[in-house]
Design an enzyme around this catalytic site. Structure first.
Site, PDB file in Angstrom:
ATOM      1  CB  CYS A  61      60.354  -4.373 -51.907  1.00 12.31           C
ATOM      2  SG  CYS A  61      60.633  -6.173 -52.006  1.00 12.31           S
ATOM      3  CE  LYS A  84      57.626  -3.178 -48.621  1.00 19.51           C
ATOM      4  NZ  LYS A  84      58.470  -4.333 -48.234  1.00 19.51           N
ATOM      5  CD  GLU A 117      62.705  -3.930 -49.220  1.00 17.40           C
ATOM      6  OE1 GLU A 117      61.721  -3.742 -48.492  1.00 17.40           O
ATOM      7  OE2 GLU A 117      62.784  -4.877 -50.030  1.00 17.40           O
TER       8      GLU A 117
END
Length: 287
Positions: A157, A116, A45
């Site tokens: 994440c 995300k 990330e």
């Protein structure tokens, strides 16, 4: 015809505030992975920039079409004939930034991108607050993208804490799941391994997650420990906190084997939740 075996590499980094240095570091590590036999290489990330200051972040990022890290890693994928997953880069989207992952084919073309979905907004007991939604725009679609070895579920994440996302990806054909990350040291020590092993076991999938690791220029400390985990929950490869390349051979036949032995995806049933309140009786009236 889909191959049943390939070598995957997690590229662990310690990205800083210089986008071009981060680009050069990522390129060198992906090339190193390819030289060690990797067919697939994944970066963490925020490969392009780790920077807390919002004004500095906006000053240093631009639109997708002008991103130097994306352009360089597309070229490396083409040069080395490897599939590259950029864990994510910051891409300017209007008055906010998208935390966007990319899957790049062996010809250097972009196969898929993913923004995300889950943003970390929290007020901690120690007074510390995080508001990712103030800077980033959340995605609205999960992505399962085809590779030469099967479908890859792309997440990032904080997504790893939302089990339903991984179940949905596996139900839609993903054999490999990924959550490249920049986990903080504190939360990583507590939850990184158990979350990754759980997502692998629950879905009978491989988990491949490259990570940021160590003390960064902006003062944050990330956990590192890039991992590759098989569908049985076994750790096949793991990093420490230093940048590097961590490889494992992936046997895609293991996915069908594990899902056949423990068919949680097939056995799942719809259900409703019945909430039963506690009703306190009047003891005096019943005496």
């Amino acid at each position: 015809m889909t191959s049943t075996r390939f070598t995957a590499a997690c590229v662990q980094m310690r990205s800083g505030r210089d986008v071009l240095k981060n680009r050069d570091d990522a390129v060198a590590l992906v090339r190193e992975a390819a030289s060690q036999g990797a067919h697939f290489a994944q970066t963490p990330e925020m490969t392009s920039l780790v920077c807390r200051d919002r004004a500095e972040l906006f000053d240093k990022v631009g639109p997708e079409a002008q991103d130097p890290v994306l352009a360089a890693l597309r070229e490396v994928a083409r040069e080395k004939g490897v599939v590259v997953q950029i864990g994510s880069i910051a891409v300017k989207e209007g008055d906010k930034v998208a935390n966007r992952a990319f899957l790049i084919g062996q010809d250097g073309d972009i196969i898929a991108s993913y923004d995300k979905i889950h943003l970390y907004d929290v007020d901690l007991p120690n007074g510390e607050s995080w508001r990712e939604s103030a800077t980033y725009t959340g995605g609205a679609s999960a992505v399962a993208a085809e590779t030469p070895w099967g479908y890859l579920g792309m997440t990032i994440c904080y997504d790893v804490r939302f089990a339903a996302l991984y179940k949905a990806l596996a139900e839609n054909g993903a054999s490999f799941l990924s959550a490249p990350a920049a986990f903080t040291k504190q939360t990583g020590e507590a939850h990184w391994h158990v979350l990754h092993r759980a997502r692998a076991i629950e879905t009978g999938s491989f988990m491949i997650s490259a990570a940021q690791g160590g003390l960064h220029e902006d003062g944050r400390e990330t956990f590192g420990h890039s991992v590759i985990i098989d569908p049985w929950g076994r750790v096949l490869a793991e990093g420490g906190t230093e940048p590097g390349v961590f490889l494992a051979e992936i046997d895609t036949a293991l996915v069908a084997d594990v899902r056949g032995r423990i068919p949680t995806l097939k056995n799942a049933r719809p259900f409703k939740v019945e909430v039963v309140p506690f009703i306190e009786t009047d003891r005096a009236a019943s005496a």
